[in-house]
Design a protein around this motif. Structure first.
Motif, PDB file in Angstrom:
ATOM      1  N   ALA A  77       8.192 -34.439 -15.109  1.00 54.45           N
ATOM      2  CA  ALA A  77       7.964 -35.575 -16.297  1.00 54.45           C
ATOM      3  C   ALA A  77       8.321 -35.424 -17.112  1.00 54.45           C
ATOM      4  CB  ALA A  77       5.926 -34.945 -16.248  1.00 54.45           C
ATOM      5  N   ALA A  78       8.417 -36.015 -17.894  1.00 49.06           N
ATOM      6  CA  ALA A  78       9.735 -36.563 -18.670  1.00 49.06           C
ATOM      7  C   ALA A  78       8.560 -36.027 -20.295  1.00 49.06           C
ATOM      8  CB  ALA A  78       9.840 -37.923 -19.341  1.00 49.06           C
ATOM      9  N   ALA A 124       9.035 -43.847 -21.038  1.00 52.46           N
ATOM     10  CA  ALA A 124       9.152 -44.516 -19.646  1.00 52.46           C
ATOM     11  C   ALA A 124      11.288 -43.773 -19.685  1.00 52.46           C
ATOM     12  CB  ALA A 124       9.436 -46.257 -20.096  1.00 52.46           C
ATOM     13  N   THR A 125      11.225 -43.254 -17.880  1.00 57.03           N
ATOM     14  CA  THR A 125      12.838 -43.748 -17.911  1.00 57.03           C
ATOM     15  C   THR A 125      12.402 -44.280 -16.201  1.00 57.03           C
ATOM     16  OG1 THR A 125      11.604 -41.401 -18.213  1.00 57.03           O
ATOM     17  CG2 THR A 125      13.957 -41.740 -16.806  1.00 57.03           C
ATOM     18  N   ASP A 158       5.607 -41.526 -17.558  1.00 54.81           N
ATOM     19  CA  ASP A 158       4.505 -40.565 -17.806  1.00 54.81           C
ATOM     20  C   ASP A 158       3.904 -40.311 -18.635  1.00 54.81           C
ATOM     21  OD1 ASP A 158       5.271 -38.858 -15.263  1.00 54.81           O
ATOM     22  OD2 ASP A 158       7.546 -39.165 -16.525  1.00 54.81           O
ATOM     23  N   GLY A 159       2.367 -40.303 -18.654  1.00 53.71           N
ATOM     24  CA  GLY A 159       1.152 -39.999 -19.759  1.00 53.71           C
ATOM     25  C   GLY A 159       1.042 -39.523 -19.663  1.00 53.71           C
ATOM     26  N   GLY A 160      -0.778 -39.002 -20.907  1.00 57.06           N
ATOM     27  CA  GLY A 160      -1.773 -38.343 -20.504  1.00 57.06           C
ATOM     28  C   GLY A 160      -1.046 -36.822 -21.131  1.00 57.06           C
ATOM     29  N   THR A 161      -2.071 -36.439 -20.459  1.00 55.89           N
ATOM     30  CA  THR A 161      -2.249 -34.525 -21.493  1.00 55.89           C
ATOM     31  C   THR A 161      -1.388 -33.363 -20.057  1.00 55.89           C
ATOM     32  OG1 THR A 161      -4.429 -33.708 -21.178  1.00 55.89           O
ATOM     33  CG2 THR A 161      -3.418 -35.450 -23.004  1.00 55.89           C
ATOM     34  N   SER A 185       1.027 -40.891 -14.157  1.00 56.13           N
ATOM     35  CA  SER A 185       3.018 -41.215 -13.726  1.00 56.13           C
ATOM     36  C   SER A 185       2.680 -42.667 -13.104  1.00 56.13           C
ATOM     37  CB  SER A 185       4.134 -40.293 -13.307  1.00 56.13           C
ATOM     38  OG  SER A 185       3.370 -39.040 -11.864  1.00 56.13           O
ATOM     39  N   VAL A 186       4.015 -42.792 -12.707  1.00 61.30           N
ATOM     40  CA  VAL A 186       4.118 -43.892 -11.675  1.00 61.30           C
ATOM     41  C   VAL A 186       5.387 -44.314 -11.690  1.00 61.30           C
ATOM     42  CG1 VAL A 186       3.936 -46.682 -11.605  1.00 61.30           C
ATOM     43  CG2 VAL A 186       1.984 -45.299 -12.844  1.00 61.30           C
ATOM     44  N   PHE A 187       5.421 -44.129 -10.427  1.00 61.14           N
ATOM     45  CA  PHE A 187       7.725 -43.964 -10.326  1.00 61.14           C
ATOM     46  C   PHE A 187       7.293 -44.584  -9.577  1.00 61.14           C
ATOM     47  CE2 PHE A 187      10.587 -40.548  -8.504  1.00 61.14           C
ATOM     48  CZ  PHE A 187      11.375 -41.273  -9.428  1.00 61.14           C
TER      49      PHE A 187
END
Lengths: 244, 868
Positions: free
Chosen positions: B353-354, B385-386, B417-420, B426-428
C-alpha cells in the motif's frame, strides 16, 4: 533557540565533561517568512572538489569501463581467420596508485556468428593513467566459414563423436577454451567521474570447436560431435569510456 | 517482517512510526505517523514496539577522548512486556563504549510489539552514536557583519539535513563561526564581509561539503547547500521484527533481494529460480520446476490471486511494475490451507500500500521498453494514487533481423489506497497485452498471429482490531487471447481465441481471542465464463487440434470454490501446532456436454518446536499435508486456466521436516528434507522420447542445415493428457544474509530426485536435476555503485538411450550473471544506470527443453531509470 538546543544536545550526547563557561553565542532566529524565502531560493550550491580529478582517478575504488574494439584474429592451421568488431565491459577495482584488478568481457562479431571472452586482469599503472594489463580467462567462438562449400565433411554419416584427423577441417566452429591478452591503455581524465582513452591489445585464443549434425548417439543420448582445436592470434585497437 | 529504514538513535524515537509499514521503504522520504500497520508475510497485522523511555547513554568517563564520531550498532531484544532483555553488539566501538551501550540500552522501555493485538517479542537494530565535543563556539563578534542564511539539503532528493555542522572559516584570520542546522535543515551563519569565507558542512551519512563565499557588508546571503549522501541506496538498513512464523518452508524476499538480482531484469517473480528446490525447464522461460513438479502445479499469484499472464511474451519483463511488489513469498511445498488449487509450490507476489504522503515519479527506459510510474497523494480525499504503465517495443530490434515479424506489449496499473491502518481499502486496476504479428506474404499487411490480453479490478477492504483481522475482496477480470487470428496459415487451425469474464470473491478472517489460540477462516471462489468465437472457414481437424481445443476453446462456465479453517496453537513459547483443513469444489459446464464436478478435502498439519528458550534458538519444523488441483496448462495464458475436469484432479501428499536458525544479526540457515507423493499427475510436462523411439532410424542433417520444422516429435498432446504418478524427494539448504548494510546474498543447494512411474518402473522426471547450487550476492559500494552476481551450477537432465528411458543425463550447466548499478545524483532527481549481463561467459545450456543439443547465448541489458 533551536540552534542552541541542538548544540546542547550534542554536548550531552558526547558525554563531554562540562567545559568551562564560555560566552554564550549569538542566536540568530529565522522567522517563518525567511524560511519560506529560503525554500524558494534558486541560489543553489554544490560542494567544490575536495581532491583533484587526477588524484581521484588514482585513488582506490570501483571503475567501470565500456569499450569499442576492432581487431583481427589470425587463425593457425585449420582455424578460420577473420576481423571482428566488438563491445567490451570491464568492471575493475583500483587497489592503489599502481595496481588495479578487473574482469573484462568482450562480445564481438565473427563470420556468421560471434566471439566472446571473459578474462581476469591485473593492471599496472607505471605513470598516471597509463595501464599495462595482462588477462587470462575463458573465451569462445560460434562462427562458420561463409565461403565453405557444403558437404566438405561427411557429417550425416557419422554415428559417434570423434576428433578430426590432421587432414580434415571444420568449416564452422562452436566452442570455447582459453583466452589470454596483453593490453596497453591510456585514459584521459576529463573529470572526477569520467575518463576516456585508447587501448591496444594482442590476444590469443584457443578454441575446442565442436560441430553437430543433428544426430544423437543412441548409446549415450548425447549429440554426435566432431571436434577440432583451433588457435587464433589477434591484435585489437579500441577506445574506453570509463567511470568511477 | 522486514522493514528497511535508516536507524539511529533519533530515528528510534520514531520507531513506532517507521516499523509500521513494510511497504514504507521504497523511497527515502520521511516517515509518517499515518502509515498503516505492517502486514507480515503470513498476513498478520504487526504493530511495532513504541519507545516509552529511553534514558540518554552518556559517554563513560573512562572512555578515551573522541576525535571522531563513533557508532555502535546493537540489536535489542524486546520481550512481551516491552523490556529490553538482551543487547547484542553487531558493530563494536571498543569495550568501554560497548559496555556503556549494553548497560544503557537495557534501561530502555517500550510499549511492546503486537501481532494481531497479542504482545510478541521482537528484535530491532539500534545505533548509538557518540559525538566528539564540538569545537569551541565563536560568539558573533562585532566584525561579523554579514550572514549566510541557508538550508542544508541532500543533493538529489532535497531532503533537509538536520543537525549538520555549518562552519565558516575566515581565510585571513583563521577565525571560525559555527552553527547547526535545525530540523528543517535551516541555519543562519554570521560571517565577516569583504573576505573569502570557507564554508564547510559536516553531517552524518553525508560527504564533506566545501564552498567559498564572499559577502558585502550587512549582506544576507540566502542559499541552499546541497550535500551528497555517502549512499543513495533505496534501502538503508533493515529493521527486522521476528514474527511468529506459522509455516514450515517459506522464503520471503524483498527490497534489493527482488530487484537487484542479476539475470532477473529486476523482476521480483524471476528471483524464485535461484531459491532452493527450484529448477527451470529452460532459462528465461517462466516454467519453474518446484520440487520436481510440473510447471503448471506451481501457483504464480499476486496477493493470493492467480496471475493470468506472468511475463510479457513469456520471456520478457513481468506484467506488473516491480514498484508495486513489496515482497515475494515462496513456498516450495507444504504451504498452509489459505492456498489451494496447486500441488507444487506457491509464489505469491505481495503488493504494498502506498503511504498517505508518498510522492514520486519514476521513469525507466531500456532498449526494449519504456515505463513510467507516478505516485501522488490526493489529500482532498485522503487517497494516495499510483499509476504506472509500460510499453514494450522489442519488435524494433527484431524488425532489424526480420521485417516480416512484429512483437509488442503494454501493461498498466492504477492503484488507489485510502483509509487508516485499522480500516484500509484499496482499488487496484491492472492489465496487459502481448501481440505477435507476422506478414503472411511480401507486400501484404501484418496480421495478428497471437494476442494475450487481460484486465483486472481488485477491490479490497481490510479491517483490523485488537486480535482480529478481516479481509473482504473481489477481483473482476476479463481475458482475451487469440491464437492464429485472422491468418489461418499461421496456426493451421483457424482462430483459437477466447473471451473470459471472471469474478473472484475472497474473504479472510483471523481472530486471536486468547494469546495461545488463533483461528483463521477463509472462503474464496473463482467463477469464469468463456466464450470462444466460431472457428474460421475450412477448419482443419486433427487429434492434436481437438486436444488443443480442450485446453483453449473452453466454451462454458467454470467455477472453483474453496473454504478453509486453520488454528494456530501456541502450546508453549517453544511449540506451535497448526492444524488446518481445506475443501474445494470444481465445476465445469459446457453447452455441448454434461457438466463435471470434482471436489477435495485436504487436511494439513504443521508443527514448529524451538530447542531452547533463547529467541535465537534452533527451530525444528515439520509438515504433512494433502493437496489437490485441477488440470492446468504448464504456462499461464489469459483465458486458459483449469480445464478437463473429466480427467479428475491432480493430488499430492507432501511431507517435510527441517530446521532453521539465525546466525548473527542478519544471517540465517534453513534446511529442509522433503518427500512428495504425486498421484495422479495430469498435464505433466514431458519431452523425452522412450527407448523405443530412440531405436527408430533417425533422419540426419548436414551441419549447415537446420532440421526441418515438421520433424516428428517424440511426445504429442496425447502424452499430455495421460494419467501418471510420481514422487520427489530431496534436501534443500539455504544459507542467507539478509539485506543489511552493504551486503546481501545467499547460497542455496538442492539435492533432488524427481521420478515418474513408467512401464520400466520408477524413472527420473524429464526435468530432474540431481544437484543445484546457486550463489547470489549484492554489494553496495561507495559513490553509489552496486554490484551483483549470480552463479548457477547444476547437473543436467535425463536423456534417453537405446538402453532405456532417462538412463543418462545431459551436460551440466554453469551460468554467470552480472549486474552493475550506478546512481547519479542531480539537484532534484536521481538517475539510475545499470548493466545486466545474463550468462556473461556464454556457457552452453543443455538439458530441460533444450535436451542434448546445447545452446549458447548472452543477453546484455542496459537500462536507465529516473526518480524524481
Amino acid at each position: 533557540m533551536a540552534v542552541s538546543l541542538a548544540l546542547i544536545l550534542v554536548t550531552v550526547l558526547a558525554g563531554d565533561p562540562a567545559p568551562a563557561p564560555a560566552p554564550a553565542p549569538d542566536v540568530h532566529v529565522i522567522d517563518e517568512k525567511e524560511r519560506i524565502d529560503l525554500q524558494q531560493t534558486d541560489n543553489v550550491r554544490l560542494s567544490l572538489p575536495t581532491q583533484s580529478d587526477r588524484d581521484a582517478w588514482a585513488s582506490p575504488g570501483l571503475r567501470v569501463q565500456l569499450g569499442y574494439a576492432y581487431g583481427i584474429l589470425q587463425g593457425t592451421g585449420p582455424a578460420l581467420s577473420f576481423r571482428s568488431k566488438g563491445a567490451m565491459f570491464r568492471p575493475s577495482v583500483r587497489l592503489d596508485e599502481y595496481w588495479a584488478l578487473g574482469v573484462a568481457m568482450l562480445y564481438g562479431t565473427g563470420p556468421n556468428g560471434q566471439r566472446w571472452s571473459v578474462t581476469a586482469e591485473p593492471t599496472f599503472f607505471p605513470w598516471r593513467q597509463v595501464g599495462i594489463t595482462v588477462g587470462l580467462g575463458y573465451g569462445g567462438l560460434a562462427i562458420s566459414d561463409p565461403n565453405a562449400s557444403a558437404g566438405r565433411l561427411r557429417g550425416p554419416d557419422e554415428i559417434v563423436s570423434r576428433d578430426l584427423n590432421a587432414g580434415e577441417r571444420l568449416t564452422s566452429c562452436e566452442g570455447s577454451a582459453l583466452s589470454s591478452l596483453l593490453r596497453v591503455e591510456n585514459l584521459f581524465v576529463s573529470g572526477a567521474l569520467f575518463a576516456t582513452g585508447p587501448f591496444a591489445q594482442v590476444n590469443f585464443q584457443w578454441t575446442r570447436c565442436q560441430v553437430s549434425f543433428g544426430r544423437i548417439d543412441q548409446e549415450t543420448g548425447q549429440q554426435v560431435l566432431l571436434t577440432q582445436w583451433w588457435r587464433h592470434n589477434g591484435a585489437t585497437l579500441g577506445w574506453w569510456f570509463a567511470w568511477r | 517482517m522486514v522493514v528497511r529504514l535508516a536507524m539511529n538513535r533519533a530515528w528510534l524515537l520514531a520507531l513506532f512510526l517507521l516499523v509500521g509499514n513494510s511497504a514504507a521503504a521504497q523511497t527515502e522520504q520521511a516517515p509518517s505517523a499515518e502509515k498503516p500497520a505492517a502486514e507480515t508475510p503470513a498476513n498478520h497485522i504487526l504493530t511495532p514496539p513504541a519507545p516509552v523511555a529511553m534514558p540518554t547513554i552518556d559517554l563513560p568517563p573512562e572512555a578515551p577522548p573522541l576525535t571522531a564520531p563513533v557508532e555502535i550498532d546493537v540489536v535489542l531484544t524486546i520481550d512481551e512486556s516491552g523490556a529490553v532483555t538482551a543487547v547484542e553488539i553487531t558493530r563494536s566501538g571498543g569495550d568501554v563504549l560497548d559496555g556503556a551501550v549494553a548497560a544503557g540500552a537495557k534501561k530502555f522501555t517500550f510499549k511492546p510489539a503486537t501481532q494481531d493485538g497479542v504482545p510478541i517479542p521482537v528484535r530491532i537494530p539500534f545505533t548509538q552514536k557518540f559525538e566528539p565535543p564540538p569545537p569551541p563556539l565563536v560568539p558573533a563578534a562585532p566584525e561579523l557583519d554579514a550572514f549566510i542564511e541557508g538550508i542544508v539539503a541532500t543533493h538529489g532528493t532535497r531532503s533537509p539535513v538536520s543537525g549538520a555542522t555549518v562552519a565558516g572559516l575566515d581565510s585571513e584570520t583563521g577565525r571560525e563561526s559555527l552553527v547547526l542546522s535545525d530540523a528543517n535543515g535551516v541555519f543562519k551563519l554570521p560571517v565577516r564581509s569583504g573576505r573569502w569565507i570557507d564554508v564547510r558542512i559536516a553531517a552524518a551519512e553525508h560527504d564533506k561539503f566545501v564552498q567559498k563565499e564572499r559577502l558585502a557588508p550587512n549582506q544576507v546571503l540566502k542559499v541552499k547547500y546541497l550535500i551528497d549522501r555517502k549512499s543513495y541506496g533505496q534501502y538503508e538498513s533493515f529493521v527486522r521484527a521476528e514474527t511468529d512464523r506459522t509455516e514450515v518452508s517459506r522464503t520471503t524476499l524483498s527490497g534489493r533481494e527482488i530487484t537487484r538480482i542479476p539475470g532477473t531484469f529486476g523482476d521480483p517473480f524471476r528471483v524464485i529460480n535461484v531459491l532452493p528446490g527450484v529448477s527451470s525447464a529452460m532459462s528465461l522461460l517462466p516454467l519453474p520446476i518446484v520440487r520436481g513438479s510440473s510447471p503448471g502445479n506451481t501457483g504464480i499469484l499476486l496477493d493470493g490471486i492467480r496471475l493470468p499472464l506472468l511475463f510479457h511474451l513469456f520471456a520478457g519483463p513481468s506484467v506488473i511494475h516491480p514498484e508495486f511488489i513489496d515482497r515475494v513469498d515462496f513456498y516450495p511445498g507444504g504451504f498452509p490451507v489459505n492456498y489451494g488449487g496447486y500441488t507444487g509450490g506457491i509464489v505469491d507476489g505481495v503488493t504494498r500500500a502506498a503511504r498517505p504522503e508518498e510522492s514520486r515519479v519514476d521513469l525507466d527506459v531500456t532498449l526494449t521498453q519504456t515505463g513510467v510510474l507516478v505516485r501522488e497523494p490526493i489529500k482532498s480525499v485522503g487517497v494516495t494514487a499510483t499509476v504506472a504503465g509500460r510499453i514494450g517495443y522489442p519488435g524494433l530490434l527484431l524488425g532489424l533481423l526480420n521485417p516480416d515479424v512484429s512483437l509488442g506489449y503494454w501493461d498498466y496499473q492504477a492503484r488507489f489506497d485510502g483509509g487508516t491502518a485499522q480500516r484500509h481499502w484499496s482499488v487496484f486496476f491492472y492489465g496487459a497485452e502481448d501481440e505477435l504479428k507476422r506478414r503472411p506474404a511480401p507486400g501484404q499487411d501484418m496480421q495478428t498471429v497471437a494476442r494475450f490480453a487481460f484486465h483486472r479490478s481488485d477491490l479490497r477492504y481490510e479491517r483490523s482490531g485488537e486480535g482480529s483481522r478481516e479481509l473482504y475482496r473481489v477481483v473482476l477480470g476479463y481475458d482475451d487471447s487469440l491464437f492464429g487470428g485472422d491468418n489461418q496459415q499461421v496456426a493451421g487451425n483457424g482462430a483459437l481465441g477466447n473471451g473470459t469474464w471472471s469474478v473472484n470473491p475472497q474473504f479472510r478472517f483471523r481472530r486471536t481471542p486468547i494469546p495461545w489460540f488463533e483461528l483463521n477462516l477463509g472462503a474464496e471462489s473463482a467463477l469464469r465464463t468463456v466464450t470462444t468465437p466460431p472457428a474460421g472457414p475450412n477448419p482443419v481437424v486433427s487429434k492434436n487440434q481437438t486436444d488443443a481445443a480442450q485446453l483453449f476453446n473452453q466454451n462454458g462456465f467454470f467455477s472453483a470454490s474453496g473454504v478453509f479453517a486453520e488454528t494456530v496453537l501456541r502450546v508453549s513459547p517453544r511449540l506451535r501446532l497448526i492444524p488446518g483443513l481445506r475443501a474445494d469444489l470444481y465445476d465445469e459446464r459446457h453447452s455441448s456436454s454434461a457438466s463435471v464436478s470434482q471436489w477435495n478435502l485436504d487436511p494439513r498439519f504443521l508443527a514448529r518446536y524451538r530447542l531452547s528458550d533463547s529467541e535465537r534458538g534452533i527451530w525444528l519444523k515439520g509438515v504433512i499435508g494433502r493437496y489437490h488441483q485441477p488440470p492446468r496448462l504448464f504456462v499461464p495464458i489469459p483465458g486458459v486456466d483449469a480445464s478437463s475436469l473429466n480427467l479428475g484432479l491432480l493430488a499430492s501428499t507432501q511431507y517435510s521436516v527441517g530446521a532453521e536458525a539465525r546466525l548473527g544479526a542478519a544471517a540465517e540457515i534453513d534446511v529442509n528434507a522433503y518427500f512428495n507423493s504425486m498421484d495422479p499427475i495430469l498435464f505433466d510436462l514431458t519431452v523425452n522420447p522412450t527407448a523405443g523411439d530412440v531405436q527408430q532410424a533417425q533422419p540426419s542433417y548436414p551441419a549447415w542445415q537446420l532440421p526441418p520444422a515438421n520433424r516428428s516429435t517424440p511426445s504429442d498432446l496425447a502424452d499430455f493428457f495421460a494419467r501418471r504418478s510420481g514422487r520427489s524427494y530431496g534436501l534443500e539448504v539455504l544459507l542467507r544474509r539478509r539485506d543489511a548494510e552493504h551486503l546481501f546474498g545467499w547460497v542455496s543447494y538442492t539435492l533432488s530426485h524427481s521420478e515418474r512411474r513408467s512401464a520400466e518402473g520408477w524413472i527420473p522426471f524429464d526435468f530432474d536435476r540431481l544437484h543445484m547450487l546457486n550463489f547470489v550476492a549484492g554489494l553496495r559500494l561507495p559513490r553509489n555503485w552496486e554490484f551483483g552476481t549470480r552463479v548457477l551450477l547444476q547437473t543436467g537432465t535425463p536423456l534417453t538411450t537405446i538402453f532405456g528411458q532417462n538412463v543418462t543425463r545431459s551436460d551440466g550447466q554453469f551460468r554467470l550473471d552480472l549486474r552493475l548499478d550506478k546512481r547519479a545524483v542531480w539537484n532534484k532527481w536521481l538517475l539510475d544506470f545499470y548493466v545486466d549481463i545474463i550468462n556473461a561467459t556464454e556457457a552452453q545450456e543443455a538439458g530441460g527443453l533444450v535436451g542434448a543439443a546445447p545452446i549458447r547465448y548472452v543477453i546484455p541489458t542496459v537500462g536507465f531509470r529516473a526518480v524524481l
